[in-house]
Design a protein around this motif. Sequence first.
Motif, PDB file in Angstrom:
ATOM      1  N   ARG A 282       0.826  -1.383  -0.082  1.00 18.63           N
ATOM      2  CA  ARG A 282      -0.093  -0.038  -0.011  1.00 18.63           C
ATOM      3  C   ARG A 282       0.980   1.163   0.085  1.00 18.63           C
ATOM      4  O   ARG A 282       0.703   2.272  -0.653  1.00 18.63           O
ATOM      5  CB  ARG A 282      -0.929   0.142   1.130  1.00 18.63           C
ATOM      6  N   THR A 283       1.918   1.214   0.721  1.00 20.03           N
ATOM      7  CA  THR A 283       2.696   2.587   0.845  1.00 20.03           C
ATOM      8  C   THR A 283       3.506   2.635  -0.545  1.00 20.03           C
ATOM      9  O   THR A 283       4.005   3.804  -0.817  1.00 20.03           O
ATOM     10  CB  THR A 283       3.712   2.068   1.813  1.00 20.03           C
ATOM     11  N   LEU A 284       4.118   1.544  -0.841  1.00 19.20           N
ATOM     12  CA  LEU A 284       4.930   1.647  -2.213  1.00 19.20           C
ATOM     13  C   LEU A 284       4.059   2.096  -3.421  1.00 19.20           C
ATOM     14  O   LEU A 284       4.868   2.675  -4.270  1.00 19.20           O
ATOM     15  CB  LEU A 284       5.854   0.452  -2.354  1.00 19.20           C
ATOM     16  N   TYR A 285       3.059   1.693  -3.577  1.00 20.53           N
ATOM     17  CA  TYR A 285       2.182   1.897  -4.721  1.00 20.53           C
ATOM     18  C   TYR A 285       2.324   3.243  -5.475  1.00 20.53           C
ATOM     19  O   TYR A 285       2.618   3.383  -6.642  1.00 20.53           O
ATOM     20  CB  TYR A 285       0.519   1.509  -4.763  1.00 20.53           C
ATOM     21  N   PRO A 286       2.125   4.421  -4.799  1.00 17.69           N
ATOM     22  CA  PRO A 286       2.096   5.615  -5.531  1.00 17.69           C
ATOM     23  C   PRO A 286       3.432   6.035  -5.793  1.00 17.69           C
ATOM     24  O   PRO A 286       3.785   6.626  -7.030  1.00 17.69           O
ATOM     25  CB  PRO A 286       1.808   6.686  -4.245  1.00 17.69           C
ATOM     26  N   TRP A 287       4.564   5.514  -5.093  1.00 12.04           N
ATOM     27  CA  TRP A 287       5.800   5.903  -5.509  1.00 12.04           C
ATOM     28  C   TRP A 287       6.181   5.182  -6.767  1.00 12.04           C
ATOM     29  O   TRP A 287       6.912   5.726  -7.583  1.00 12.04           O
ATOM     30  CB  TRP A 287       6.842   5.495  -4.536  1.00 12.04           C
ATOM     31  N   LEU A 288       5.930   3.802  -6.555  1.00 15.06           N
ATOM     32  CA  LEU A 288       6.006   2.979  -7.755  1.00 15.06           C
ATOM     33  C   LEU A 288       5.190   3.446  -9.312  1.00 15.06           C
ATOM     34  O   LEU A 288       5.905   3.492 -10.357  1.00 15.06           O
ATOM     35  CB  LEU A 288       5.544   1.394  -7.708  1.00 15.06           C
ATOM     36  N   GLN A 289       4.177   3.997  -9.046  1.00 17.14           N
ATOM     37  CA  GLN A 289       3.306   4.686 -10.090  1.00 17.14           C
ATOM     38  C   GLN A 289       4.118   5.578 -10.484  1.00 17.14           C
ATOM     39  O   GLN A 289       4.144   5.978 -11.812  1.00 17.14           O
ATOM     40  CB  GLN A 289       1.710   4.823  -9.733  1.00 17.14           C
ATOM     41  N   THR A 290       4.544   6.504  -9.767  1.00 15.61           N
ATOM     42  CA  THR A 290       5.214   7.725 -10.103  1.00 15.61           C
ATOM     43  C   THR A 290       6.249   7.721 -10.867  1.00 15.61           C
ATOM     44  O   THR A 290       6.814   8.349 -11.945  1.00 15.61           O
ATOM     45  CB  THR A 290       5.174   8.715  -9.048  1.00 15.61           C
ATOM     46  N   THR A 291       7.024   6.758 -10.437  1.00 15.52           N
ATOM     47  CA  THR A 291       8.311   6.730 -11.201  1.00 15.52           C
ATOM     48  C   THR A 291       8.296   5.450 -12.366  1.00 15.52           C
ATOM     49  O   THR A 291       9.171   5.141 -12.834  1.00 15.52           O
ATOM     50  CB  THR A 291       9.325   5.951 -10.176  1.00 15.52           C
ATOM     51  N   GLY A 292       6.924   5.058 -12.582  1.00 19.88           N
ATOM     52  CA  GLY A 292       6.758   4.450 -13.871  1.00 19.88           C
ATOM     53  C   GLY A 292       7.174   2.950 -13.582  1.00 19.88           C
ATOM     54  O   GLY A 292       7.390   1.963 -14.714  1.00 19.88           O
ATOM     55  N   ARG A 293       7.219   2.058 -12.355  1.00 24.11           N
ATOM     56  CA  ARG A 293       7.800   0.800 -12.383  1.00 24.11           C
ATOM     57  C   ARG A 293       6.597  -0.082 -12.283  1.00 24.11           C
ATOM     58  O   ARG A 293       6.096  -0.785 -11.240  1.00 24.11           O
ATOM     59  CB  ARG A 293       8.684   0.744 -11.035  1.00 24.11           C
ATOM     60  N   TRP A 294       5.946  -0.074 -13.518  1.00 20.28           N
ATOM     61  CA  TRP A 294       4.679  -1.194 -13.706  1.00 20.28           C
ATOM     62  C   TRP A 294       4.977  -2.431 -13.459  1.00 20.28           C
ATOM     63  O   TRP A 294       4.114  -3.296 -12.816  1.00 20.28           O
ATOM     64  CB  TRP A 294       4.163  -0.647 -15.104  1.00 20.28           C
ATOM     65  N   GLY A 295       6.168  -2.942 -13.874  1.00 19.02           N
ATOM     66  CA  GLY A 295       6.285  -4.347 -13.677  1.00 19.02           C
ATOM     67  C   GLY A 295       6.589  -4.739 -12.131  1.00 19.02           C
ATOM     68  O   GLY A 295       6.027  -5.908 -11.725  1.00 19.02           O
TER      69      GLY A 295
ATOM     70  N   SER B  84       9.997  10.977 -18.631  1.00 22.98           N
ATOM     71  CA  SER B  84       8.579  10.638 -18.784  1.00 22.98           C
ATOM     72  C   SER B  84       8.654   8.996 -18.581  1.00 22.98           C
ATOM     73  O   SER B  84       8.984   8.363 -19.641  1.00 22.98           O
ATOM     74  CB  SER B  84       7.771  11.071 -19.707  1.00 22.98           C
ATOM     75  N   ALA B  85       7.829   8.569 -17.766  1.00 24.90           N
ATOM     76  CA  ALA B  85       7.688   7.012 -17.776  1.00 24.90           C
ATOM     77  C   ALA B  85       6.546   6.666 -18.497  1.00 24.90           C
ATOM     78  O   ALA B  85       6.324   5.409 -18.712  1.00 24.90           O
ATOM     79  CB  ALA B  85       7.471   6.544 -16.292  1.00 24.90           C
ATOM     80  N   ARG B  86       5.893   7.487 -18.953  1.00 24.03           N
ATOM     81  CA  ARG B  86       4.555   7.135 -19.707  1.00 24.03           C
ATOM     82  C   ARG B  86       4.949   7.177 -21.346  1.00 24.03           C
ATOM     83  O   ARG B  86       4.842   8.427 -21.895  1.00 24.03           O
ATOM     84  CB  ARG B  86       3.483   8.157 -19.286  1.00 24.03           C
ATOM     85  N   PRO B  87       4.892   6.277 -21.943  1.00 24.36           N
ATOM     86  CA  PRO B  87       5.246   6.325 -23.672  1.00 24.36           C
ATOM     87  C   PRO B  87       4.118   6.769 -24.374  1.00 24.36           C
ATOM     88  O   PRO B  87       4.449   7.627 -25.222  1.00 24.36           O
ATOM     89  CB  PRO B  87       5.389   4.886 -23.646  1.00 24.36           C
ATOM     90  N   GLY B  88       3.063   6.902 -23.775  1.00 23.26           N
ATOM     91  CA  GLY B  88       1.920   7.773 -24.520  1.00 23.26           C
ATOM     92  C   GLY B  88       2.224   9.355 -24.953  1.00 23.26           C
ATOM     93  O   GLY B  88       2.266   9.730 -26.056  1.00 23.26           O
ATOM     94  N   PRO B  89       2.270   9.848 -23.537  1.00 24.72           N
ATOM     95  CA  PRO B  89       2.753  11.477 -23.910  1.00 24.72           C
ATOM     96  C   PRO B  89       4.108  11.726 -24.731  1.00 24.72           C
ATOM     97  O   PRO B  89       4.160  12.508 -25.341  1.00 24.72           O
ATOM     98  CB  PRO B  89       2.892  12.086 -22.302  1.00 24.72           C
TER      99      PRO B  89
END
Length: 835
Positions: free
Chosen positions: A485-498, A709-714
């Motif tokens: 729960r704690t790590l999710y927003p940080w992993l999301q922000t840094t694009g660590r989807w795997g 950017s960790a998001r390839p779409g933008p």
Amino acid sequence: MSIPVVGEARTLDDLSERLTELRLQVGSPSYSEIARRVGEVRVRRGVRTIPPGRVTVYDVFRTGRSRMDIELVADIVTVLGRAEDVPAWRRAHAAALRRRAQERTGRVSAARGDVRLVRDADDPADPGTAPAHDRELHEIVTELLERRERGGAPATVISGLPGVGKSTLAQAVVAEVSRRIGEMIIVHASMTSHSESDGKVADPADIAQKVLRARDTAQNDTGQLVLLLDDVGTLDALAVVTSALPDGAIVVATSRHALDDSEIAAVHVIHPLDPARAGRLLKTLIETGDEPDDTVARLVELSGGLALSIALLAGQILSQEGWSLEDHVARLEASSPAGLAPALLAAYDQLPAAPRRALELLARHPGRLRTPEAAIYLQDTTADMDAAIDTILRAHFISRAPDGGIELNGAVRALASQRALTDIPLSARRSAAVRLGHELRAHVHDIELDPESVARFDDEADVHVTTALLYADLGLADEFVDSARTLYPWLQTTGRWGDIVLINEHARRLASGDERRVAEMRMAEGLIATGRLDEAEAILTAQVSAARPGPGHYWTLALLATVADRRGDSRRCVELCEIALPAAQQAGNRHAMHWIAQEQAEMLIEMGRAEQAVSILEPLVSEEWAADPPLSRVPTLIQLGITFVWLDRLDDARTTLARASAEAMAIGHPAMAASCSGWAGLADALRGNVAAGRSAVATADADAALEASARPGPRAWARLAHAAVCLRDGDDVTAERLARDGLNLAHVHGFPTIAAYGRVLLARVVLRDGRVAEAEDLLAAMADVASLNARALGLIVSADIAAHTGDAGLAGELLQAARELGPTPLVARRLRWLT
């Protein structure tokens, strides 16, 4: 090639080498084939026995043997076509045995520290594994000879992990030095005896005297004295030996301990083989080049890259006929790794209790720890953590990376990890993991996701993730769920989807109730981001179909809408968003509302309903919503600006995108700002202000900003927007490069709508260069695209192609088809220009 003269053989190793030469001369028949032929020869002689096995035959060709079956040798020589030479082979074998007996009788033995005169510079090197470190061999020999010329340190020490190949390399060094400088008197000595249980070290002064006595027994006492010294423990012991030797003596020593360069020794640390070199060695030893690379890679991974382990593994493979390499992988994965590396096991068992306990705890952690993290993890588990770490460092069981990380060799990790299960109680392993996890999460709980904190987390993310996985391995369900729960927003922000997928896959198993549902949604989000749409859809559909929709049901719908978006199904995406957006508003989740509205607006644009998209987005960026988190509001502003571009409201687009860019930079998101600059530049170019357009996209072209950017779409959109500006300005070369970049990004990451625009834009670029066939190929699949705007633009470019080829009638039909699609004002303006 001449027939090998067996009479020149002095040792059993020589006989094996002559036999190998003979086999090479007759076309290198396989060991299995030789065994079959020997069986046939023996049957013809009337010998009723089982034919020799393949490994038995293979062993005769290997050096380093203390005995040799001369009857089998005689039969092999016969089947290789040299039956007339068999008597000479028997005489050479008998002479080699007599010579060996004489050497053994003349050996000076002690409780520790055997010393013997080496009659052959290659004895007892194993040519099977010597090439494993050929690169290091060249470096060490070159350095040794240069140091000898300038009168430098008299000794060369080869240091490294047990089983890494130090002794074989040292023997190869001596052999190569002998070849280069001529006559040598080679003495082989050992500071320890592995046959003794006490592991005591020999007296170095006694070793030195025995070396001198062994030299004096040499027939040629005028040669260069070379001492090959095994298992040096300290530089002080080495200094005692070297000081007793005559000037100019060469000492090549091995050590399992980390020693430092000094006035008496140049130290070369030998590391385990990298996967490519280890794979080549294994293939050489088992004489195959056709085995699957992934299977060979798994075998050498299990061996830890240790030359000794690979050699032993090769022997096992050759001795077990009928076993595939996959069978050996399964055997090794299911058994103790210690059987592959006896030298490693012996050295491991000699470690003191505290360092061994520290090593076992480190091995149970699945990732890599740096020294401060290791100190927290090992705290209260060893009497002196610093001393324990130093001990296992100096024994080469761990090594330090340049960034201070503590690295474990694969074989060491497997051995120590297995021992930890029996040596360290579960309660102690759990305690260590909890202590480390609490310390790691202390600086990520309830901290604003500012750029500095995000950068620090991204640098440490591997440790966070692997520590969380350790919780799962130890059955610490509550701690793991809290960590996830704690790590999710940080992993999301840094694009660590795997990592999000991996962690929430475990959380889904360990959590229950609403926590399990949340873990499933986060896992689905990661699956979408990594392109695994079918798996994500299955999880989300199961949630929607549940008898009682859980809290955050609108997130499930929003994620399903994203799946539809990624598949190019605009209509399905909008339908789901129309259900999810009111639900998120009723729940008061402003972040969800922004996300859903952005998704819905994007699809409405593609369906030709851009005005409706504005009506959804504008309220979310009004003064009433100014307090919303920037990471929610800024993407909404960007989407609104893009919508204005499509509506041909270019002044509104420029103003909105400028505001979005300023806010993006204020919160430290240069990639968002780059995307804004790209679209703002496109708006300027469309208004006719090409110079301003090119200036605005300068940021969008900065690789550092785009790659951040960790998001390839933008990133893909920014590339295509900049390409459109360059095309408008006549810079076709840059436009083509950027269009291809954007198209490739969209293809690789699964954005069909963006890819469609990329095809249209690239088709326009190549058509200007007269490459009609390439433009037609790019547009061939446009009929299947869901986006009305993309299809309309594709029809427009197709009309240009028809006009280019002189088919005015077809061009008119294509333009009429584009009008009937009902595209946005931007596309309509393009149609007006053409007509």
